[in-house]
Write a protein that holds these residues in place. Structure first.
Motif, PDB file in Angstrom:
ATOM      1  N   ALA A 217     -12.829  33.670  48.278  1.00  7.30           N
ATOM      2  CA  ALA A 217     -11.878  33.965  47.532  1.00  7.30           C
ATOM      3  C   ALA A 217     -10.467  32.838  48.081  1.00  7.30           C
ATOM      4  N   ALA A 218     -10.153  32.619  49.182  1.00  5.38           N
ATOM      5  CA  ALA A 218      -8.967  31.750  49.381  1.00  5.38           C
ATOM      6  C   ALA A 218      -9.379  30.218  49.114  1.00  5.38           C
ATOM      7  N   SER A 219     -10.648  29.762  48.967  1.00 10.00           N
ATOM      8  CA  SER A 219     -10.927  28.417  48.591  1.00 10.00           C
ATOM      9  C   SER A 219     -11.020  28.439  47.045  1.00 10.00           C
ATOM     10  N   ALA A 220     -11.445  29.341  46.422  1.00  9.60           N
ATOM     11  CA  ALA A 220     -11.479  29.271  45.039  1.00  9.60           C
ATOM     12  C   ALA A 220     -10.000  29.379  44.645  1.00  9.60           C
ATOM     13  N   TYR A 221      -9.089  30.086  44.960  1.00  8.65           N
ATOM     14  CA  TYR A 221      -7.569  29.956  44.751  1.00  8.65           C
ATOM     15  C   TYR A 221      -6.974  28.597  45.077  1.00  8.65           C
ATOM     16  N   ALA A 222      -7.426  27.873  46.357  1.00 10.34           N
ATOM     17  CA  ALA A 222      -6.699  26.958  46.763  1.00 10.34           C
ATOM     18  C   ALA A 222      -7.071  25.667  45.946  1.00 10.34           C
ATOM     19  N   TRP A 223      -8.211  25.784  45.172  1.00 10.50           N
ATOM     20  CA  TRP A 223      -8.580  24.376  44.364  1.00 10.50           C
ATOM     21  C   TRP A 223      -7.793  24.196  43.356  1.00 10.50           C
ATOM     22  N   PRO A 224      -7.589  25.224  42.523  1.00  8.57           N
ATOM     23  CA  PRO A 224      -6.566  24.967  41.267  1.00  8.57           C
ATOM     24  C   PRO A 224      -5.243  24.897  41.809  1.00  8.57           C
ATOM     25  N   ALA A 225      -4.723  25.538  43.033  1.00  9.27           N
ATOM     26  CA  ALA A 225      -3.418  25.090  43.453  1.00  9.27           C
ATOM     27  C   ALA A 225      -3.275  24.082  43.841  1.00  9.27           C
ATOM     28  N   LEU A 226      -4.261  23.071  44.202  1.00  4.54           N
ATOM     29  CA  LEU A 226      -4.054  21.850  44.830  1.00  4.54           C
ATOM     30  C   LEU A 226      -4.371  20.585  43.828  1.00  4.54           C
ATOM     31  N   ARG A 227      -5.109  21.089  42.838  1.00  3.91           N
ATOM     32  CA  ARG A 227      -5.607  20.149  41.778  1.00  3.91           C
ATOM     33  C   ARG A 227      -4.947  20.567  40.591  1.00  3.91           C
ATOM     34  N   ALA A 228      -3.478  21.037  40.468  1.00  2.00           N
ATOM     35  CA  ALA A 228      -2.987  21.511  39.270  1.00  2.00           C
ATOM     36  C   ALA A 228      -2.784  20.453  38.166  1.00  2.00           C
ATOM     37  N   ARG A 229      -2.582  19.272  38.595  1.00  2.00           N
ATOM     38  CA  ARG A 229      -2.137  18.168  37.712  1.00  2.00           C
ATOM     39  C   ARG A 229      -3.383  17.572  37.269  1.00  2.00           C
ATOM     40  N   ILE A 230      -4.407  17.714  37.870  1.00  2.00           N
ATOM     41  CA  ILE A 230      -5.771  17.025  37.277  1.00  2.00           C
ATOM     42  C   ILE A 230      -6.846  17.933  36.646  1.00  2.00           C
ATOM     43  N   LEU A 231      -6.798  19.228  37.004  1.00  3.57           N
ATOM     44  CA  LEU A 231      -7.505  20.173  36.256  1.00  3.57           C
ATOM     45  C   LEU A 231      -6.941  20.406  34.834  1.00  3.57           C
TER      46      LEU A 231
ATOM     47  N   ALA B  47      -1.560  30.772  42.399  1.00  2.71           N
ATOM     48  CA  ALA B  47      -2.978  30.607  42.955  1.00  2.71           C
ATOM     49  C   ALA B  47      -2.817  30.376  44.335  1.00  2.71           C
ATOM     50  N   ALA B  48      -1.601  29.513  44.720  1.00  4.97           N
ATOM     51  CA  ALA B  48      -1.314  29.477  46.374  1.00  4.97           C
ATOM     52  C   ALA B  48      -0.919  30.661  46.800  1.00  4.97           C
ATOM     53  N   VAL B  49      -0.041  31.433  46.273  1.00  6.19           N
ATOM     54  CA  VAL B  49      -0.054  32.813  46.877  1.00  6.19           C
ATOM     55  C   VAL B  49      -1.007  33.669  47.139  1.00  6.19           C
ATOM     56  N   GLY B  50      -2.166  33.808  45.987  1.00  6.38           N
ATOM     57  CA  GLY B  50      -3.333  34.385  46.216  1.00  6.38           C
ATOM     58  C   GLY B  50      -3.905  33.983  47.439  1.00  6.38           C
ATOM     59  N   SER B  51      -4.212  32.676  47.509  1.00 10.90           N
ATOM     60  CA  SER B  51      -5.007  31.941  48.548  1.00 10.90           C
ATOM     61  C   SER B  51      -4.504  32.723  50.068  1.00 10.90           C
ATOM     62  N   ALA B  52      -3.048  32.402  50.086  1.00  5.36           N
ATOM     63  CA  ALA B  52      -2.329  32.779  51.412  1.00  5.36           C
ATOM     64  C   ALA B  52      -2.453  34.358  51.794  1.00  5.36           C
ATOM     65  N   ALA B  53      -2.333  34.929  50.642  1.00  7.35           N
ATOM     66  CA  ALA B  53      -2.396  36.528  50.902  1.00  7.35           C
ATOM     67  C   ALA B  53      -3.886  36.776  51.269  1.00  7.35           C
ATOM     68  N   VAL B  54      -5.046  36.178  50.718  1.00  7.76           N
ATOM     69  CA  VAL B  54      -6.276  36.569  51.156  1.00  7.76           C
ATOM     70  C   VAL B  54      -6.469  36.207  52.601  1.00  7.76           C
ATOM     71  N   LEU B  55      -6.209  35.155  52.914  1.00  9.05           N
ATOM     72  CA  LEU B  55      -6.284  34.854  54.339  1.00  9.05           C
ATOM     73  C   LEU B  55      -5.477  35.563  55.236  1.00  9.05           C
ATOM     74  N   LEU B  56      -4.154  35.973  55.063  1.00  8.94           N
ATOM     75  CA  LEU B  56      -3.235  36.774  55.651  1.00  8.94           C
ATOM     76  C   LEU B  56      -3.957  38.165  55.981  1.00  8.94           C
ATOM     77  N   ALA B  57      -4.688  38.677  54.877  1.00  6.96           N
ATOM     78  CA  ALA B  57      -5.098  40.000  55.261  1.00  6.96           C
ATOM     79  C   ALA B  57      -6.620  40.058  55.993  1.00  6.96           C
ATOM     80  N   CYS B  58      -7.050  38.867  55.954  1.00  7.88           N
ATOM     81  CA  CYS B  58      -8.408  38.479  57.076  1.00  7.88           C
ATOM     82  C   CYS B  58      -8.085  38.659  58.345  1.00  7.88           C
ATOM     83  N   ILE B  59      -6.877  37.673  58.785  1.00  7.41           N
ATOM     84  CA  ILE B  59      -6.323  37.533  59.844  1.00  7.41           C
ATOM     85  C   ILE B  59      -5.574  38.906  60.510  1.00  7.41           C
ATOM     86  N   PHE B  60      -4.869  39.736  59.643  1.00  5.89           N
ATOM     87  CA  PHE B  60      -4.396  40.822  60.057  1.00  5.89           C
ATOM     88  C   PHE B  60      -4.902  42.043  59.309  1.00  5.89           C
TER      89      PHE B  60
END
Length: 267
Positions: A17-31, A96-109
């Motif tokens: 989920a975090a990876s799927a969120y991160a991709w459009p966040a990182l490639r926002a200007r291209i996709l 999308a970036a917030v979603g990626s961070a939230a998923v990882l944070l919930a996995c860590i804690f």
């Protein structure tokens, strides 16, 4: 409380989920907008599966990070529905970036295990209660959009870019009204049926969570009355919305963060 306590299933779903969120966040200007929405939709589904596993899986957990994760998931859901009704809303890389961070944070804690003496309805009650976080979170995002729209008008920028200001305002305070109803129901259930839902030793208590929740309820009530009776708009209304949202954030997420991370207590 740390990553090592996450199950393989939860870890796999969270990373996907975090990876799927991160991709459009990182490639926002291209996709393209359509491709970005597709990626966010896949991420949202994986995110929901990760949340469902954490709440209803073999070892249910909940805490400040899962609460943030549920909030991000609901914000994405509401925003996705609105983007279908109002195509002017673009897929926001920041969400999308917030979603990626939230998923990882919930996995860590992942938080504490749900108490064995609690009702089987406790996960549902928690998800229902945190739903108001999602509605108010979306309202805050809309309020930020409103502030930007007002700035564009003052700067004589293109008035047709994005949603019209009045439409944004109407959507924002409809979300506030719906969130207020959910918050009211959640507080009422906690007061009247706390010992049933949480167990005999976890009934209603006047702790930090309760006090901040009631203060946020009063703040949102003042906002809704002020708009209905006195026509509050603009900076005054947005300021009250932000204040109520901060109080609500402190009620559960803030108090649990202090207990789980600063004090190292999960009970």
């Amino acid at each position: 409380m740390i990553l090592a306590s996450a199950s393989p299933t939860s870890l796999t779903l969270s990373v996907l989920a975090a990876s799927a969120y991160a991709w459009p966040a990182l490639r926002a200007r291209i996709l393209s907008a359509q491709t970005a929405r597709a990626w966010v939709a896949v991420a949202w589904l994986l995110h929901g599966a990760a949340l469902a596993w954490s709440l209803f899986g073999e070892s249910p957990h909940f805490g400040f990070a899962p609460a943030l994760s549920v909030t991000a998931w609901l914000v994405a859901a509401v925003y996705g529905v609105e983007s279908q009704v109002f195509p002017q809303l673009e897929t926001r890389w920041a969400l999308a970036a917030v979603g990626s961070a939230a998923v990882l944070l919930a996995c860590i804690f992942p938080g504490a295990s749900l108490v064995a003496t609690a009702s089987v309805w406790l996960p549902v009650h928690l998800a229902f209660g945190v739903a108001c976080y999602g509605l108010f979170g979306t309202a805050v995002v809309h309020a930020w959009f409103m502030t930007r729209a007002e700035a564009r008008i003052r700067q004589a920028a293109d008035p047709h870019s994005g949603l019209p200001l009045l439409t944004l305002e109407r959507l924002t305070y409809r979300l506030v009204g719906a969130g207020f109803i959910l918050l009211t129901v959640t507080l009422a259930v906690g007061y009247w049926f706390g010992d049933v839902v949480y167990g005999p030793t976890h009934a209603w208590r006047w702790d930090h969570k309760t006090v901040f929740s009631l203060l946020s309820w009063i703040t949102f009530a003042v906002l809704l009355v002020g708009r209905a009776q006195f026509g509050w708009r603009g900076k005054r209304a947005v300021g009250v919305l932000y204040a109520g949202s901060v109080l609500l954030f402190l009620a559960y997420v803030g108090s649990r963060f202090v207990m789980e991370i600063i004090l190292g207590r999960v009970a």
